[in-house]
Design an enzyme around this catalytic site. Structure first.
Site, mmCIF file in Angstrom:
data_model
loop_
_atom_site.group_PDB
_atom_site.id
_atom_site.type_symbol
_atom_site.label_atom_id
_atom_site.label_comp_id
_atom_site.label_asym_id
_atom_site.label_seq_id
_atom_site.Cartn_x
_atom_site.Cartn_y
_atom_site.Cartn_z
ATOM 1 N N PHE A 93 -21.051 26.106 -2.070
ATOM 2 C CA PHE A 93 -20.491 24.744 -1.924
ATOM 3 C C PHE A 93 -20.426 24.417 -0.426
ATOM 4 O O PHE A 93 -19.406 23.963 0.083
ATOM 5 C CB PHE A 93 -19.087 24.628 -2.556
ATOM 6 C CG PHE A 93 -18.959 25.185 -3.943
ATOM 7 C CD1 PHE A 93 -19.259 24.397 -5.052
ATOM 8 C CD2 PHE A 93 -18.543 26.495 -4.150
ATOM 9 C CE1 PHE A 93 -19.130 24.911 -6.344
ATOM 10 C CE2 PHE A 93 -18.417 27.021 -5.435
ATOM 11 C CZ PHE A 93 -18.714 26.222 -6.527
ATOM 12 N N GLN A 119 -15.102 16.188 5.915
ATOM 13 C CA GLN A 119 -13.639 16.150 6.024
ATOM 14 C C GLN A 119 -13.180 14.890 6.754
ATOM 15 O O GLN A 119 -13.825 14.443 7.705
ATOM 16 C CB GLN A 119 -13.133 17.388 6.778
ATOM 17 C CG GLN A 119 -13.432 18.710 6.085
ATOM 18 C CD GLN A 119 -12.540 18.984 4.886
ATOM 19 O OE1 GLN A 119 -11.809 18.121 4.427
ATOM 20 N NE2 GLN A 119 -12.616 20.188 4.350
ATOM 21 N N CYS A 133 -8.924 22.561 -1.440
ATOM 22 C CA CYS A 133 -8.100 21.353 -1.301
ATOM 23 C C CYS A 133 -7.195 21.195 -2.520
ATOM 24 O O CYS A 133 -6.536 20.174 -2.677
ATOM 25 C CB CYS A 133 -8.979 20.118 -1.106
ATOM 26 S SG CYS A 133 -10.108 19.811 -2.469
ATOM 27 N N ASN A 185 -16.034 27.014 -0.864
ATOM 28 C CA ASN A 185 -15.246 25.821 -0.508
ATOM 29 C C ASN A 185 -15.511 24.762 -1.579
ATOM 30 O O ASN A 185 -16.189 23.767 -1.340
ATOM 31 C CB ASN A 185 -15.659 25.334 0.887
ATOM 32 C CG ASN A 185 -14.874 24.115 1.319
ATOM 33 O OD1 ASN A 185 -13.737 23.921 0.908
ATOM 34 N ND2 ASN A 185 -15.483 23.270 2.141
ATOM 35 N N CYS A 196 0.874 -1.183 0.000
ATOM 36 C CA CYS A 196 0.000 0.000 0.000
ATOM 37 C C CYS A 196 0.904 1.224 0.000
ATOM 38 O O CYS A 196 1.733 1.381 0.894
ATOM 39 C CB CYS A 196 -0.903 0.016 1.233
ATOM 40 S SG CYS A 196 -1.882 1.535 1.374
ATOM 41 N N CYS A 209 -4.031 -0.529 9.689
ATOM 42 C CA CYS A 209 -3.532 0.747 9.156
ATOM 43 C C CYS A 209 -3.396 1.762 10.290
ATOM 44 O O CYS A 209 -4.361 2.007 11.023
ATOM 45 C CB CYS A 209 -4.486 1.281 8.087
ATOM 46 S SG CYS A 209 -4.088 2.958 7.550
#
Length: 391
Positions: A249, A220, A349, A322, A13, A95
């Site tokens: 948004f 998020q 982002c 956003n 991974c 993980c």
């Protein structure tokens, strides 16, 4: 290496492509990238570049998207190393990015898969039922949203038979649903969502603002950093003369609700209009506003660009955007540039598309910039910016 991750060491991974970089170097590299992209808009003695907001380096994620492979008796939850080979499953239950509570959850899910006869979907044979398990945790009360992505409803009676036993092992106020994704394609979820619990949302809480997470909605993935992101936007605007503002948004309302709460503490007549294409996100945002007992708040399920371009009411004093990774786009950026609102908050982002949008916002000056490390061990980051209209 920052984290001891055998999956990365064996190259099974590689999602955390920066895992070998010291964390301080990761942050520096992100800052260099951000400054390079926005350098044309940084004004000497005016633009304030604030220090980056750091993340925990492990156990910071609130969700897991697990591909299910292996057999019904011995399911593997994780990823396929080769998307075309159902035998290439890598178990990622250990993980280090997941919250500690997931460690106890994964064995419960594997047992449930066996009991309910949820045969993992075999991509090469086009047989089997269970494709993915999608898990989201509330940091606020540890409740879980658990979604089983299935090829069909065929196994629903068995799932419902075993459900009481599963719910008894899950945290209080958890949500369980079946998502039906019939296509033979690497698509994460389908349109049909079947709730198996009375509750359909889990509650998160950032800075005393309740936020409701629903299936198929954006939220998020790093709650500690996200709560600081919203609080920072709130802090930047709380003392400004704002009578009405837009949150475009808006998702489940994180930015708009934080700002409205702070502004209405000084002036209860402040008006917020929040716009988001997703109807379920708007339902969540409306629920939050009601719970906070905020007035003069309107959330509507519309295309943000279309709303802004067609809105005929008075010019807002602040616009918050956003957008997804593609940015707000030239038509909306050019419209906002002409609209003449005194203040803009742009959260992104993808600093590359944000910088492209800034080119069209030529009537504005960049006053504040802050990087939020929402995605440690990767090249990605969130950035919050504050722009003011040139006098």
């Amino acid at each position: 290496m920052i984290l001891n991750c055998p999956h990365f060491q064996q190259q099974d991974c590689v999602s955390c492509q920066w895992l070998e970089k010291p964390y301080a170097t990761q942050l520096t590299d992100k800052e260099i990238d951000l400054k390079r992209l926005i350098s044309p808009f940084i004004l000497q003695n005016f633009t304030e570049i604030l220090p980056p907001v750091q993340s925990s380096q492990k156990q910071f994620r609130n969700k897991a998207k697990m591909v299910v492979s292996g057999s019904v008796e011995r399911p593997i939850l994780g990823i396929l190393k080769d998307q075309t080979d159902p035998q290439s499953g890598i178990d990622l239950c250990d993980c280090p990015l997941y919250p500690t509570e997931f460690e106890a959850l994964f064995p419960i899910l594997k047992d449930f898969i066996a009991r309910a006869g949820l045969v993992p979907y075999n991509i090469s044979k086009k047989k089997g039922e269970l494709k993915y398990i999608l898990i989201t945790q509330s940091r606020y009360n540890q409740s879980i949203m658990l979604r089983f992505v299935l090829k069909s409803e065929q196994k629903r009676p068995l799932v419902e038979r075993e459900l009481p036993n599963l719910l008894a092992k899950l945290p209080k106020d958890s949500v369980v649903s079946l998502n039906i994704q019939p296509q033979h394609a690497a698509i994460l979820e389908g349109e049909t969502e079947i709730f198996l619990t009375e509750k359909t949302t889990i509650e998160e809480n950032f800075n005393d603002i309740p936020l409701f997470i629903r299936p198929q909605g954006f939220f998020q993935t790093n709650p500690n950093v996200a709560s600081q992101l919203y609080a920072t936007a709130q802090n930047w605007i709380k003392d400004l003369a704002i009578q009405q503002f837009w949150d475009l948004f808006c998702g489940v309302g994180g930015f708009g609700l934080h700002c409205a709460k702070a502004l209405q503490e000084k002036n209860e007549n402040v008006q917020l209009t929040g716009i988001e294409i997703s109807a379920s996100a708007i339902a969540s945002a409306t629920k939050s506003a009601e719970q906070l007992q905020l007035k003069n708040i309107t959330f509507a399920s519309l295309d943000s660009a279309q709303f802004a371009l067609n809105e005929k009411s008075a010019t807002p004093d602040l616009v918050i955007v956003n957008p997804p990774r593609r940015g707000i786009g030239k038509p909306l950026a050019e419209f906002l540039n002409q609209l003449g609102t005194p203040y803009l908050i742009y959260s992104s982002c993808n600093a590359r598309t944000m910088a492209q949008d800034f080119e069209a916002l030529s009537n504005y000056s960049l006053q504040k910039v802050q990087l939020f490390d929402m995605f440690p061990h990767t090249s990605h980051y969130e950035v919050l910016t504050f722009l003011v209209k040139k006098s």
